[in-house]
Design an enzyme around this catalytic site. Structure first.
Site, PDB file in Angstrom:
ATOM      1  N   PRO A 108     134.050 -24.488 -27.297  1.00 17.72           N
ATOM      2  CA  PRO A 108     134.317 -25.107 -28.573  1.00 17.72           C
ATOM      3  C   PRO A 108     135.782 -25.387 -28.827  1.00 17.72           C
ATOM      4  CG  PRO A 108     133.864 -22.778 -28.802  1.00 17.72           C
ATOM      5  CD  PRO A 108     134.210 -23.058 -27.398  1.00 17.72           C
ATOM      6  N   GLU A 109     136.022 -26.558 -29.286  1.00 17.83           N
ATOM      7  CA  GLU A 109     137.342 -26.934 -29.782  1.00 17.83           C
ATOM      8  C   GLU A 109     137.221 -27.027 -31.297  1.00 17.83           C
ATOM      9  OE1 GLU A 109     138.899 -30.196 -27.347  1.00 17.83           O
ATOM     10  OE2 GLU A 109     137.389 -29.755 -25.847  1.00 17.83           O
TER      11      GLU A 109
END
Length: 275
Positions: free
Chosen positions: A2-3
């Site tokens: 995840p960013e």
DNA sequence: CTGCGGGCCTGTCAGC
DNA sequence: TGCTGACAGGCCCGCA
């Protein structure tokens, strides 16, 4: 996984699903995920009400009633799941919180890279990792000047600098490739060698890309799903990341994949030439 | 201080 | 089919 856009999507889902719940029990099945001593971690959180879930860059900030924050970083593969039954958690679920309404919040992480830590809320932004984060897109602190000044002081290639989180935070490998494609900057260009036009384009590309990705619920490449189990949709809009072998949507040249700073990097050799 | 390589973990996929 | 090595949305640490 995840960013920033994926973490933001998870944050919103968690607020919808479990805000207001009180932790009544905790089962830590893989202790290295938890930074605190396990006994302390449990003692601090059991009995606490979840007031809201916040976020700083890629860090989730679980705010509890007694001025405590559980800082949670998902790293590559971490995800939260809310379930009615313990049997619904598989072997990759390493921490399980029992909620006051009888449901369970599980933390699942195949690669076990993620970490969670309880700190006083007053210390959440000075904790290691968070303290050095640069401004993040779509906030007042992220200005053209902070970006341009920050990049001016870095000699490393632009891709590595954008992944570093100090000049601007929240970008990871997907979105760095996307914003550099958008701004037509070669990933190996020295950060202090960007033209004013490139800086202007990059500044906007970062805000625009992050905003669009949040609106799409993030990007699902391999495994990312939000806390409700939904996939993101931004992968349908990718124009560089994982597009190697396909024609560039701007000029038709085949997108290439190379390594920059040890990371897989996708770019168009025609519209992202070195200066 | 910066840069670089390795480590943390498991799963998947390409190539032989 | 089975094995091996490379690679994967990230970050930290130690060493030069």
């Amino acid at each position: 996984m995840p960013e920033l856009p994926e973490v933001e999507t998870v944050r919103r889902e968690l607020n919808q699903m479990i805000k207001g719940q009180t932790i009544t029990a905790i089962d830590v099945r893989y202790p290295k995920i938890v930074v605190n001593p396990i006994a302390q971690f449990k003692q601090l959180l059991i009995g606490q009400e979840l007031v809201d879930v916040g976020r700083r860059a890629k860090y989730l900030l679980f705010h509890f009633g007694d001025d405590l924050t559980m800082i949670s970083h998902l790293r590559m593969e971490g995800k939260y799941q809310v379930r009615d039954n313990l049997q619904d958690f598989d072997k990759h679920v390493h921490v399980i919180f029992t909620l006051s309404d009888g449901r369970y919040l599980g933390y699942r992480d195949v690669r076990k890279f993620g970490r969670m830590e309880v700190v006083p809320r007053t210390a959440e932004l000075t904790t290691k990792g968070i303290a050095k984060l640069g401004p993040e897109p779509l906030t007042p602190a992220y200005t053209y000047e902070t970006l341009a000044d920050g990049l001016q002081r870095k000699k490393k290639n632009i891709k590595t600098v954008l992944l570093d989180q100090q000049v601007v935070s929240g970008l990871g490998n997907i979105y760095v490739d996307e914003v550099l494609w958008q701004a037509q900057i070669n990933p190996e260009e020295p950060a202090n060698n960007l033209t004013t036009a490139q800086l202007t384009a990059l500044y906007s590309a970062i805000n625009d890309t992050i905003q669009a990705a949040i609106a799409a619920g993030g990007t699902t490449i391999r495994s990312y799903v939000d806390a409700a189990g939904n996939q993101g949709q931004f992968q349908l809009q990718l124009r560089a990341y994982k597009q190697d072998g396909k024609p560039c949507q701007r000029c038709g040249t085949t997108i290439e994949k190379i390594k920059v700073g040890g990371r897989g990097t996708h770019f168009c050799p025609h519209c992202q030439k070195l200066n």
